[in-house]
Design an enzyme around this catalytic site. Structure first.
Site, PDB file in Angstrom:
ATOM      1  CB  ALA A 253       0.541  -6.749  -7.020  1.00 47.59           C
TER       2      ALA A 253
ATOM      3  NE  ARG B 264      -3.694  -1.968  -0.359  1.00 52.06           N
ATOM      4  CZ  ARG B 264      -3.747  -2.028   0.528  1.00 52.06           C
ATOM      5  NH1 ARG B 264      -2.491  -1.273   0.960  1.00 52.06           N
ATOM      6  NH2 ARG B 264      -4.101  -2.669   1.454  1.00 52.06           N
TER       7      ARG B 264
ATOM      8  CG  ASN C  67      -3.225  -7.779   4.604  1.00 49.70           C
ATOM      9  OD1 ASN C  67      -3.264  -9.116   5.571  1.00 49.70           O
ATOM     10  ND2 ASN C  67      -2.763  -6.797   5.368  1.00 49.70           N
TER      11      ASN C  67
ATOM     12  CG  HIS D 160       2.873  -5.875   3.864  1.00 50.45           C
ATOM     13  ND1 HIS D 160       1.461  -5.345   3.282  1.00 50.45           N
ATOM     14  CD2 HIS D 160       2.401  -7.153   4.629  1.00 50.45           C
ATOM     15  CE1 HIS D 160       0.480  -6.786   3.261  1.00 50.45           C
ATOM     16  NE2 HIS D 160       0.855  -7.586   4.531  1.00 50.45           N
TER      17      HIS D 160
ATOM     18  CD  GLU E 230       3.350  -1.981   6.063  1.00 54.73           C
ATOM     19  OE1 GLU E 230       3.773  -1.753   5.510  1.00 54.73           O
ATOM     20  OE2 GLU E 230       1.867  -2.212   6.354  1.00 54.73           O
TER      21      GLU E 230
HETATM   22  O1  0X9 Z   1      -3.402  -1.934   5.243  1.00 55.49           O
HETATM   23  C1  0X9 Z   1      -2.425  -3.016   5.351  1.00 55.49           C
HETATM   24  O2  0X9 Z   1      -2.493  -4.198   4.485  1.00 55.49           O
HETATM   25  C2  0X9 Z   1      -0.682  -2.740   5.543  1.00 55.49           C
HETATM   26  N1  0X9 Z   1      -0.552  -1.736   5.391  1.00 55.49           N
HETATM   27  S1  0X9 Z   1       0.113  -1.773   3.698  1.00 55.49           S
HETATM   28  O3  0X9 Z   1       0.971  -0.104   3.290  1.00 55.49           O
HETATM   29  N2  0X9 Z   1       1.537  -2.562   3.349  1.00 55.49           N
HETATM   30  O4  0X9 Z   1      -1.241  -2.016   2.565  1.00 55.49           O
HETATM   31  C3  0X9 Z   1      -1.433  -2.645   7.154  1.00 55.49           C
HETATM   32  C4  0X9 Z   1      -1.371  -4.184   7.224  1.00 55.49           C
HETATM   33  C5  0X9 Z   1      -1.992  -4.104   9.136  1.00 55.49           C
HETATM   34  N3  0X9 Z   1      -2.748  -4.016   9.584  1.00 55.49           N
HETATM   35  C6  0X9 Z   1      -4.048  -3.322  10.329  1.00 55.49           C
HETATM   36  N4  0X9 Z   1      -3.232  -2.289  10.504  1.00 55.49           N
HETATM   37  N5  0X9 Z   1      -4.578  -3.545  10.237  1.00 55.49           N
HETATM   38 ZN    ZN Z   2       1.417  -4.338   1.949  1.00 60.81          ZN
END
Ligand code: 0X9
Ligand code: ZN
Length: 437
Positions: free
Chosen positions: A185, A238, A255, A308, A385
């Site tokens: 979010a 989030r 996620n 993201h 990102e």
């Molecule tokens: O943590 C997440 O879901 C993503 N980063 S965020 O800062 N936008 O929340 C990264 C997802 C990438 N996937 C992995 N690191 N497994």
């Molecule tokens: Zn994210």
């Protein structure tokens, strides 16, 4: 405090609570530094607890993590940090002051008509939907609106397709590029990146070639409840906004909610934690909607992109573990090409790092990008990102930098498109139309 004064203070605080249900009053922003692997591991464990909201994760030892902590947890957290020997400093004593300034800026955004799009300020979810509806009405030959799903709180999630029509070659269906944004979010820069792609495809005739042989399916806001909540109440929220039967805390990290190695790593089973994976995989209507869409459109998606923020990263699977997929060569090669195009667009000159999600960032299972590749059938899959630009605080991108960010991102999208067109259209149509001798 004299009686009269305390009544005034009480009334004032009631008024604040009445006008604005949530307040960051007394919340502190901490910078926490891990200096060795053990400290880092402790921090990662702390992240799975309630009470700490990680805004920025350090990529390396010695680099600060940014964490926001509610007043009731501060004493306890500081005690834990001291006992582990983790170095920290308080960088913002009262987060509410930052948020007040943010709200003021947002409330002063220029007027826009319903059905319009802007890249000079952030938009409401209903404005995004109105824009998609306007496009579908105005460009019926190339666009189609789909009801993607209904969010937990009942918001209409709209997906727009951009296509010149079905393939004329029955042996070669057109490949689809699927793009979503805003599953988290607070990552406000993500929806505009998706909206700009829609805008360029549909409203700029110079880009008509991009939907001749390739179809597009784009949903600019995958977590509308959370997004609305960040605009009304808690800017750094989030998760989704679903209600759980056994907890007062709301929401699941979308996620972490996909059913591929669900809860394997980097996800929490604590409902109040930021990375709560949900009571079970696909507990959220928003993630179910994505799954259902992929199954309905079986095998057509050749490239999955999920926006993201922040960190200038182009991440490809796997994220659930520190292992690389068989087609790592393609994923890395294409990612590097895209990163180069973004840099050369000469807007913010963002330098992106390209790696697997687990190796380039951290292990986290149950993500949409892993699922899209492993189960959804899209061999190419990236988490993008986006940059924070020159904003001082995590996720609080400056409205004035929306445009350069989405413009440079678009330069990368053009490269993604060329690759998909060549691999899944040009090459295949040549093979199927050239008689072998
Ligand atoms: O943590 C997440 O879901 C993503 N980063 S965020 O800062 N936008 O929340 C990264 C997802 C990438 N996937 C992995 N690191 N497994
Ligand atoms: Zn994210």
């Amino acid at each position: 405090m004299p009686m009269r004064a305390s009544v005034v203070v009480l009334c004032a605080s009631l008024l604040i609570n009445w006008t604005n249900g949530f307040s960051y009053e007394g919340y502190k922003l901490y910078e926490i530094v891990a200096n060795d692997i053990i400290e880092m591991k402790y921090l990662r464990e702390l992240e799975k607890q309630a009470g700490l909201n990680f805004l920025k994760e350090a990529y390396s030892l010695g680099e600060p993590n940014e964490v926001v902590v509610a007043p009731q947890y501060q004493k306890e957290i500081e005690k834990i940090l001291k006992s582990i020997g983790l170095k920290y400093k308080i960088v913002v004593e009262n987060v509410e002051e930052i948020m007040e300034a943010e709200r003021r800026t947002f409330s002063l955004r220029p007027f826009m008509g319903l059905g319009d799009v802007t890249f000079r300020s952030f938009m409401f979810h209903h404005e995004m939907n109105a824009y998609l509806r306007r496009l579908a009405g105005q460009y019926p030959e190339i666009t189609k609106l789909e009801h993607f799903g209904t969010s937990f709180e009942g918001r209409d999630m709209l997906l727009i397709r951009v296509s010149s029509g079905p393939s004329s070659n029955p042996d070669v269906p057109k490949p689809t590029i699927f793009i979503d944004a805003g599953i988290h979010a607070r990552e406000w820069i993500a929806p505009p990146a998706a909206l700009y792609i829609i805008h360029q495809l549909v409203e700029n005739p110079a880009n008509a070639a991009l939907y001749q042989n390739v179809d597009w399916a784009i949903i600019p806001c995958l977590n509308p409840d959370g997004y609305q909540y960040t605009q009304d109440e808690e800017r750094w929220w989030r998760k989704t906004r679903s209600v759980l039967p056994n907890s007062d805390c709301r929401g699941t990290d979308g996620n972490r909610n996909f059913d591929y190695y669900w809860m394997h790593a980097g996800a929490s089973s604590t409902p109040c934690a930021e990375t709560y994976a949900g009571p079970q995989a696909f507990s959220e209507p928003e993630t179910v909607a994505l799954k259902d869409w992929f199954f309905t459109n079986n095998g057509t998606v050749k490239l999955y992109l999920t926006f993201h923020s922040f960190g200038n990263l182009l991440l490809y699977p796997w994220g659930y573990d520190r292992i690389v997929p068989d087609d790592v060569g393609d994923l890395k090669y294409l990612g590097d090409l895209v990163a180069e195009a973004i840099y050369n667009a000469n807007k913010l000159n963002s330098v992106y790092m390209v790696d697997t999600s687990a190796l380039g960032l951290y292990e986290a299972a149950g993500t949409s990008a892993d699922w899209a590749k492993a189960v959804g059938g899209s061999a190419l899959s990236y988490t993008i990102e986006l940059p924070l630009g020159s904003a001082r605080y995590a996720f609080l991108n400056l409205a004035s930098e929306i445009l350069p960010i989405v413009q440079e991102t678009w330069a990368g999208i053009e490269v993604f498109h060329s690759f998909i067109e060549e691999r899944f259209w040009t090459n295949l149509t040549i093979t199927t139309t050239t008689p072998s001798s």
